[in-house]
Design a protein around this motif. Structure first.
Motif, PDB file in Angstrom:
ATOM      1  N   ARG A  50       0.817  -1.221   0.000  1.00 52.63           N
ATOM      2  CA  ARG A  50       0.000   0.000   0.000  1.00 52.63           C
ATOM      3  C   ARG A  50       0.850   1.270   0.000  1.00 52.63           C
ATOM      4  NH1 ARG A  50      -3.930   0.514   4.994  1.00 52.63           N
ATOM      5  NH2 ARG A  50      -1.881   0.708   5.973  1.00 52.63           N
TER       6      ARG A  50
ATOM      7  N   TYR B 251      -5.657  -4.869  -5.697  1.00 45.71           N
ATOM      8  CA  TYR B 251      -7.026  -4.834  -5.188  1.00 45.71           C
ATOM      9  C   TYR B 251      -7.691  -6.210  -5.283  1.00 45.71           C
ATOM     10  CZ  TYR B 251      -7.184   0.295  -4.862  1.00 45.71           C
ATOM     11  OH  TYR B 251      -6.984   1.607  -4.522  1.00 45.71           O
TER      12      TYR B 251
ATOM     13  N   LYS C 178      -6.192  -8.471  -2.621  1.00 45.88           N
ATOM     14  CA  LYS C 178      -6.623  -8.095  -1.265  1.00 45.88           C
ATOM     15  C   LYS C 178      -8.097  -8.434  -1.053  1.00 45.88           C
ATOM     16  CE  LYS C 178      -5.617  -4.625   2.192  1.00 45.88           C
ATOM     17  NZ  LYS C 178      -6.860  -4.629   2.942  1.00 45.88           N
ATOM     18  N   ALA C 179      -8.920  -8.234  -2.089  1.00 43.61           N
ATOM     19  CA  ALA C 179     -10.330  -8.625  -1.970  1.00 43.61           C
ATOM     20  C   ALA C 179     -10.452 -10.136  -1.772  1.00 43.61           C
ATOM     21  CB  ALA C 179     -11.096  -8.182  -3.216  1.00 43.61           C
TER      22      ALA C 179
ATOM     23  N   ILE D 237     -13.669  -3.254  -1.599  1.00 38.26           N
ATOM     24  CA  ILE D 237     -12.451  -3.249  -2.419  1.00 38.26           C
ATOM     25  C   ILE D 237     -12.798  -3.525  -3.882  1.00 38.26           C
ATOM     26  CG2 ILE D 237     -10.243  -4.408  -2.822  1.00 38.26           C
ATOM     27  CD1 ILE D 237     -10.102  -4.923   0.202  1.00 38.26           C
TER      28      ILE D 237
ATOM     29  N   THR E 108     -12.113  -1.812  -7.649  1.00 37.57           N
ATOM     30  CA  THR E 108     -11.344  -2.588  -8.628  1.00 37.57           C
ATOM     31  C   THR E 108     -11.982  -2.595 -10.002  1.00 37.57           C
ATOM     32  OG1 THR E 108     -10.708  -4.054  -6.808  1.00 37.57           O
ATOM     33  CG2 THR E 108     -10.240  -4.832  -9.035  1.00 37.57           C
TER      34      THR E 108
END
Length: 719
Positions: free
Chosen positions: A173, A186, A189-190, A205, A209
């Motif tokens: 990040r 993204y 992380k999602a 998120i 995206t």
């Protein structure tokens, strides 16, 4: 070979004057430029193309389960990667050439990044992690570092090391990211938050995206996953909006189909059954009927109509048997609903068993499902023992003539059922052969499918499979359904008792007035507890089953009311049960906070004052023994054991009972208890001794003396 290769490159680049380009350790501008161009446009270009080709193949051939929560990204599958093993091996080989032959090029970090990404796609997480870490450590200022950390984060997510993945995400990040890297970050992380069941965070998120993604099936897939996440967070309107966007992004047929189904389920105030009926009639959906029926069940379930939902799920399972890819999920849904709220534990056990037997792949919480299945297996076994023994005891009390009539009907019904199953199987096989013959002669069977159901190959396959599951492989012959074929069949007009045309013909044996006994009826009679001794054995099975059932209700199924009811029934049906002390103790625990608790405590104390369970109840009021009291307990045990060795059994028994009462909870309690068992052997009969040994093993399962007690129990059997 290297000289000739270098010579060719020098010829091509002679106009630039790069004469010394073959030296990879030189920092001269000409050398560096040569290796940069060779690395970028030779090895790296080919490696990237192979990696993109492999990823495209993996995405195209993926096996998505749209009936379950769809992963935001396609999970890494080492088995699926075998199909592109050649391409991935080529990526690693080509990228490795850069590190081996172009060490002074600026693209060495990119080469290592490609190696790490190829290893990640292979499912070689350990080496992928090491490669990504190497890039992060040795090339901190290069652009490839951020991509390497995103790959590292993904590898940790695939290994379910979510905490470590979050720490890597915090580092990423802080880095400057390109548009492509931002999209991958993204998505990863999602995916991480989706796996952690943090659905609201994952949805937020993905909203950021999607604008970064190009129109196409990958984007449609993410819209579908986002719709599911909104459903899970109880936002049906937002879910409906995402499912509608799926259709605008060129989805595949299956994805489009599921998006339509889920849209129907989330439209407020509309009954989707009309739409479901149209979808069932559409011939394009013939292979997807299991999904439609599953959606119909889901619709009823959402409305709270659980009993109406289960038949739809069962129909879905019937259609899914041809493909089997959705069976585990369907079986699990029926099992979960049968377990709770219906509390139909027998059905739940059957469907949990089917779930596990269908060999689910990547099913979440599989270990929990298997554990629940084990509990229900034991529960159903005890429940069936109670029913079976109850039925057998009832048969044992019937009039002999009535019993024979009843058993004859049971055998007749069984044979009729078997014959019906055999006839249907033969019809299915005959229709399959007829269809094959018509196909060989070029006669189309599509128009006759509605008139002759088994012209459908998938239906024939399903019928044959169901027959094999029930009967196993059977040769087509007379009496094929019988496990033994030693029954003599008479011919002509001679009187007989046989199965002809699958009808029981009762006749008299030649020269006698009695009919020969049917072997199946005789086998059934062998299971009936005739006589007092057999009846006692049957009742003992029931007694044990009731006790175990009560414990399972309490400990395995968390049903305290049913546990109490079962224990009370045990005490009522078997007033002299050997399980009474433990049953009263468990009822005491179940009655915590009610006025009945004191009642159970008093009953236990009055009837079994020396039992382990009375001491268990009294332990809560005991204070820890002082060192002096510990010494007193040791001395009392020594005195009791000394009296035992001198054959002063009455004196020893008094001291043992005093120790069990006074020093309950002390480290010597199990020793006092085992010495009490040994005194029972000297002062009472063998049955009392065996019972005392069993009580000790049940009351002190963690004692260091259980080995000795088990040896004593083995020696006492039959003596």
């Amino acid at each position: 070979m290297r000289l000739s290769s270098c010579f060719r490159n020098l010829v091509c680049l002679s106009g630039l004057g790069w004469v010394a380009a073959c030296t990879q350790h030189s920092t001269a501008p000409a050398n560096v430029a040569f290796h940069n161009i060779t690395a970028r446009y030779n090895a790296l270009l080919q490696a990237k193309e192979k990696l993109e080709e492999a990823r495209a193949t993996l995405f195209r051939d993926r096996k998505d389960n749209y009936g379950a929560l769809l992963p935001v990204v396609v999970p890494v599958d080492s088995n699926a990667a075998l199909a592109v093993s050649t391409e991935l091996a080529a990526v690693i080989k080509k990228a490795s050439l850069v590190a081996e032959r172009h060490q002074n090029a600026i693209y060495v970090d990119d080469a290592y990044l490609l190696i790490g990404q190829a290893r990640l796609e292979q499912g070689d997480f350990r080496n992928a992690v090491e490669t990504f870490k190497y890039v992060n450590t040795n090339y901190p200022d290069e652009n490839s570092r951020s991509a390497a950390l995103i790959g590292l984060m993904r590898a940790y997510v695939e290994q379910r090391e979510y905490g470590t993945a979050l720490r890597v995400a915090d580092v990423v990040r802080t880095l400057p990211l390109s548009k492509e890297e931002t999209r991958e970050y993204y998505l990863t992380k999602a995916y991480l938050h989706q796996q952690r069941k943090e659905y609201a965070i994952a949805a937020a998120i993905l909203e950021e995206t999607l604008p970064l993604m190009k129109k196409g099936e990958q984007r449609a897939r993410v819209y579908y996953a986002l719709g599911q996440l909104y459903e899970l967070t109880n936002k049906p309107q937002k879910a409906l909006a995402q499912y509608s966007k799926v259709q605008k992004n060129r989805p595949g047929y299956d994805l489009s189909f599921y998006a339509k189904l889920n849209s129907l389920l989330n439209q407020p105030g509309q009954d989707p059954n009309v739409s479901f009926s149209r979808m069932l009639k559409d011939r394009k959906n013939d292979d997807l009927k299991d999904r439609i029926y599953y959606a119909m069940g889901s619709y009823e379930e959402r409305r709270g109509n659980i009993k109406q939902a289960i038949p739809y799920y069962k129909t879905a399972a019937q259609f899914a048997k041809a493909t089997r890819d959705q069976l585990p999920a369907i079986y699990l849904r029926i099992a979960e609903l049968s377990y709770n709220p219906l509390q139909d534990y027998e059905s739940a056990q059957a469907y949990y068993d089917s779930t596990v037997s269908s060999q689910p792949k990547n099913m979440p919480d599989l270990s929990r499902i298997i554990e629940k299945k084990k509990v229900l297996d034991e529960f159903v076994r005890h429940l069936r023992t109670i029913r079976t023994e109850d039925s057998l005891q009832h048969l044992a009390g019937m009039n002999p003539t009535e019993l024979d009539k009843y058993l004859a009907k049971v055998v007749s019904d069984k044979r009729k059922k078997e014959e019906d199953a055999r006839r249907k199987a033969e019809e299915a096989a005959a229709r399959a052969r007829q269809e094959q013959l018509l196909a060989q002669n070029g006669v189309a069977t599509e128009n006759t499918a509605s008139a002759w159901y088994f012209y459908n190959p998938s239906s024939v396959q399903r019928g044959s499979q169901e027959f094999r599951e029930k009967w196993g492989p059977r040769k087509l012959e007379d009496n094929w359904r019988r496990s033994t074929k030693d029954m003599s069949l008479s011919s002509g007009d001679a009187p007989m008792t046989a199965v002809q045309g699958n009808k029981t013909v009762a006749g008299q044996a030649a020269g006698t007035g009695a009919a020969p006994a049917d072997p199946e009826i005789q086998d059934l009679k062998k299971t009936i507890p005739f006589g007092q001794q057999a009846l006692e054995v049957s009742r003992k099975k029931q007694e044990t089953a009731y006790f175990e059932l009560g414990k399972l209700y309490k400990l395995g199924l968390s049903e305290p009311a049913k546990s109490k009811e079962t224990f009370e029934k045990l005490l009522a049906l078997f007033p002299n049960t050997s399980y009474e002390p433990e049953t009263l103790y468990l009822l005491y625990l179940l009655a915590e906070g009610t006025g009945q608790q004191a009642e159970y405590k008093n009953r236990l104390a009055q009837k079994f004052p020396d039992s382990y369970f009375v001491r268990m109840i009294n332990r809560s009021s005991l204070t820890p023994l002082t060192s002096g009291a510990e010494a007193e307990a040791q001395n009392l045990y020594a005195d009791a054991y000394g009296a035992y060795t001198r054959s002063e059994y009455a004196n020893a028994l008094v001291k043992v009972e005093q120790g069990l009462q006074k020093y309950a909870g002390n480290a010597l309690e199990d020793k006092f208890a085992l010495l009490h068992v040994m005194l029972v052997a000297k002062t009472q009969n063998a049955e009392a001794y065996r019972k005392a040994l069993g009580d000790f093993l049940r009351n002190y399962p963690n004692s260091t003396l259980t080995g000795m007690a088990k040896d004593m129990q083995s020696a006492a059997k039959g003596k």
